[in-house]
Design a protein around this motif. Structure first.
Motif, PDB file in Angstrom:
ATOM      1  N   ARG A   4       0.902  -1.332   0.326  1.00 23.71           N
ATOM      2  CA  ARG A   4       0.394  -0.104  -0.270  1.00 23.71           C
ATOM      3  C   ARG A   4       0.654   1.319  -0.033  1.00 23.71           C
ATOM      4  NH1 ARG A   4      -4.714   0.632   4.573  1.00 23.71           N
ATOM      5  NH2 ARG A   4      -5.441  -0.803   2.487  1.00 23.71           N
ATOM      6  N   GLY A   5       1.194   0.674   1.148  1.00 20.95           N
ATOM      7  CA  GLY A   5       2.600   2.589   0.798  1.00 20.95           C
ATOM      8  C   GLY A   5       3.326   2.743  -0.252  1.00 20.95           C
ATOM      9  N   GLY A  66      -5.470  -5.015  10.339  1.00 25.51           N
ATOM     10  CA  GLY A  66      -3.885  -4.835  10.444  1.00 25.51           C
ATOM     11  C   GLY A  66      -2.581  -5.946  10.991  1.00 25.51           C
ATOM     12  N   ASP A 208      -5.955   5.068   5.248  1.00 25.94           N
ATOM     13  CA  ASP A 208      -5.859   3.615   5.679  1.00 25.94           C
ATOM     14  C   ASP A 208      -6.642   4.130   7.131  1.00 25.94           C
ATOM     15  OD1 ASP A 208      -4.709   6.733   7.335  1.00 25.94           O
ATOM     16  OD2 ASP A 208      -2.815   6.758   6.293  1.00 25.94           O
ATOM     17  N   SER A 209      -6.949   4.619   7.564  1.00 27.32           N
ATOM     18  CA  SER A 209      -8.477   4.553   8.982  1.00 27.32           C
ATOM     19  C   SER A 209      -9.656   5.455   8.746  1.00 27.32           C
ATOM     20  CB  SER A 209      -7.720   5.582  10.154  1.00 27.32           C
ATOM     21  OG  SER A 209      -7.174   7.015   9.573  1.00 27.32           O
ATOM     22  N   PHE A 223      -5.752   9.398   5.238  1.00 28.06           N
ATOM     23  CA  PHE A 223      -4.879   9.031   4.179  1.00 28.06           C
ATOM     24  C   PHE A 223      -3.891  10.188   3.994  1.00 28.06           C
ATOM     25  CE2 PHE A 223      -8.558  12.247   2.740  1.00 28.06           C
ATOM     26  CZ  PHE A 223      -7.603  12.576   1.601  1.00 28.06           C
ATOM     27  N   THR A 224      -2.450   9.534   3.131  1.00 31.79           N
ATOM     28  CA  THR A 224      -1.912  10.296   3.026  1.00 31.79           C
ATOM     29  C   THR A 224      -1.852  11.315   1.465  1.00 31.79           C
ATOM     30  OG1 THR A 224       0.050   9.186   4.231  1.00 31.79           O
ATOM     31  CG2 THR A 224       1.033  10.053   2.165  1.00 31.79           C
ATOM     32  N   HIS A 270      -0.212  13.583   6.296  1.00 28.81           N
ATOM     33  CA  HIS A 270      -1.434  13.448   6.574  1.00 28.81           C
ATOM     34  C   HIS A 270      -2.708  14.202   6.178  1.00 28.81           C
ATOM     35  CE1 HIS A 270      -4.173  10.915   9.366  1.00 28.81           C
ATOM     36  NE2 HIS A 270      -4.427  11.613   9.607  1.00 28.81           N
ATOM     37  N   ASP A 288     -11.031  -0.084   1.897  1.00 28.50           N
ATOM     38  CA  ASP A 288     -10.186   1.239   0.805  1.00 28.50           C
ATOM     39  C   ASP A 288     -10.510   0.630  -1.030  1.00 28.50           C
ATOM     40  OD1 ASP A 288      -7.929   0.583  -0.399  1.00 28.50           O
ATOM     41  OD2 ASP A 288      -7.684  -0.743   1.123  1.00 28.50           O
ATOM     42  N   VAL A 295     -10.228  -1.537   6.958  1.00 32.53           N
ATOM     43  CA  VAL A 295      -9.750  -0.072   7.609  1.00 32.53           C
ATOM     44  C   VAL A 295      -9.355  -0.689   8.575  1.00 32.53           C
ATOM     45  CG1 VAL A 295      -8.559   0.913   5.094  1.00 32.53           C
ATOM     46  CG2 VAL A 295     -10.717   1.715   6.876  1.00 32.53           C
TER      47      VAL A 295
END
Length: 301
Positions: A4-5, A66, A208-209, A223-224, A270, A288, A295
């Motif tokens: 994912r990253g 996770g 991510d959450s 998310f980023t 973030h 996601d 998530v």
């Protein structure tokens, strides 16, 4: 770096790069070019999850999210480098007696007092789930597991953090105990994400959450993304959209950029966005859009 990253970095690099500082800039319209693809991707993810729920015999209330392996305490300095690598790559070997699965079920407990009974694995089976994805690590010296006892661990779930049964494994020469979720996973929803490759990458950014309430219709997702809003150079505004079923909610993000063809650094930050649901979240899973996987969700009490 996780898969994912890797996609997040790739998306930021592709989205933020331009021909150079002399490129023309100006107010940019919302990026609607990807909207149809994102919607189709979200619908496909929702369909996969609904099928997985049906295959599991119905939506379970306990869906861990996770990492399910952890540790108590910090590795001693002399062991730290090897222990981290060995554990991370699944290099553990049993040298002591392993307890059988306990008689009866265990219990998962949420902070609001909700409880769910779950079947339990034997210590050997739980350890096998750590070593199942053993990776090549020539420099690793396997950690010796000398014993195990049943305890608890904190896990993220689709309904918020919970305390769940876990095996605690003792390691030769260390005070650290390696922990692994002891729930047997019976009835667990098993979702296989699509097979992406460099020539067929997923559209959009992965959340991510998520946070909200069971009775609420607003869902805040994390998310980023770009560090600045679209009013600033290289900035982006994000609008959260959803596709829903009785089992899950898939969230995808529509971007509005400050300008097209800007030369920007690939620095992630973030960010959050709020999605409006057609009906209250309830106990539905949040997914996601890139992998279609659950998530962690934090629910207001």
């Amino acid at each position: 770096m996780t898969r994912r990253g890797m996609w997040i970095v790739l998306a930021l690099l592709l989205g933020g790069c331009g021909p150079g500082p002399d490129a023309p800039t100006g107010p940019a319209a919302p990026r609607t070019d990807e909207a149809p693809r994102l919607l189709a991707q979200a619908e496909a993810a929702l369909e996969r999850y609904d099928r997985a729920v049906a295959a599991a015999g119905g939506r379970p209330r306990f869906v861990p999210v996770g990492e399910l392996t952890g540790q108590t305490g910090a590795w001693e300095a002399a062991l730290a480098d090897n222990a981290k690598a060995a554990l991370g790559n699944g290099h553990l070997v049993v040298t002591g007696a392993m307890p059988d699965a306990p008689a009866g079920d265990g219990e998962v407990i949420w902070p609001n007092g909700d409880r769910e009974r779950v079947g339990l694995l034997s210590a050997e089976d739980a350890l096998g789930r750590i070593t199942a994805n053993r990776a090549e690590c020539p420099e690793c010296v396997a950690l010796e597991v000398t014993g195990a006892r049943l305890g608890t661990m904190r896990v993220s779930t689709t309904r918020g953090p919970a305390t769940a049964p876990a095996w605690e494994f003792s390691i030769k020469g260390s005070a650290v105990r390696v922990t692994r979720l002891a729930a047997d996973g019976a009835g667990t929803v098993q979702v296989a994400p699509p097979s992406w490759d460099p020539y067929n990458t997923p559209a959009g950014l992965a959340i991510d959450s998520a946070s909200g309430s069971t009775g609420g219709r607003q869902l805040t997702v994390g998310f980023t993304g770009a560090p600045q809003p679209a009013s600033e150079p290289c900035g982006i505004d994000y609008t959260a959209k959803v596709v829903e079923s009785g089992n899950a909610v898939v969230v995808y993000l529509i971007e509005k950029r400050h300008a097209d063809n800007e030369a920007c650094t690939a620095i992630g930050f973030h960010r959050t966005a709020v999605a409006e649901l057609a009906r209250p979240l309830g106990e539905r899973t949040v997914l996601d859009v890139t992998q279609g996987l659950p998530v962690p969700v934090t629910l207001a009490s």
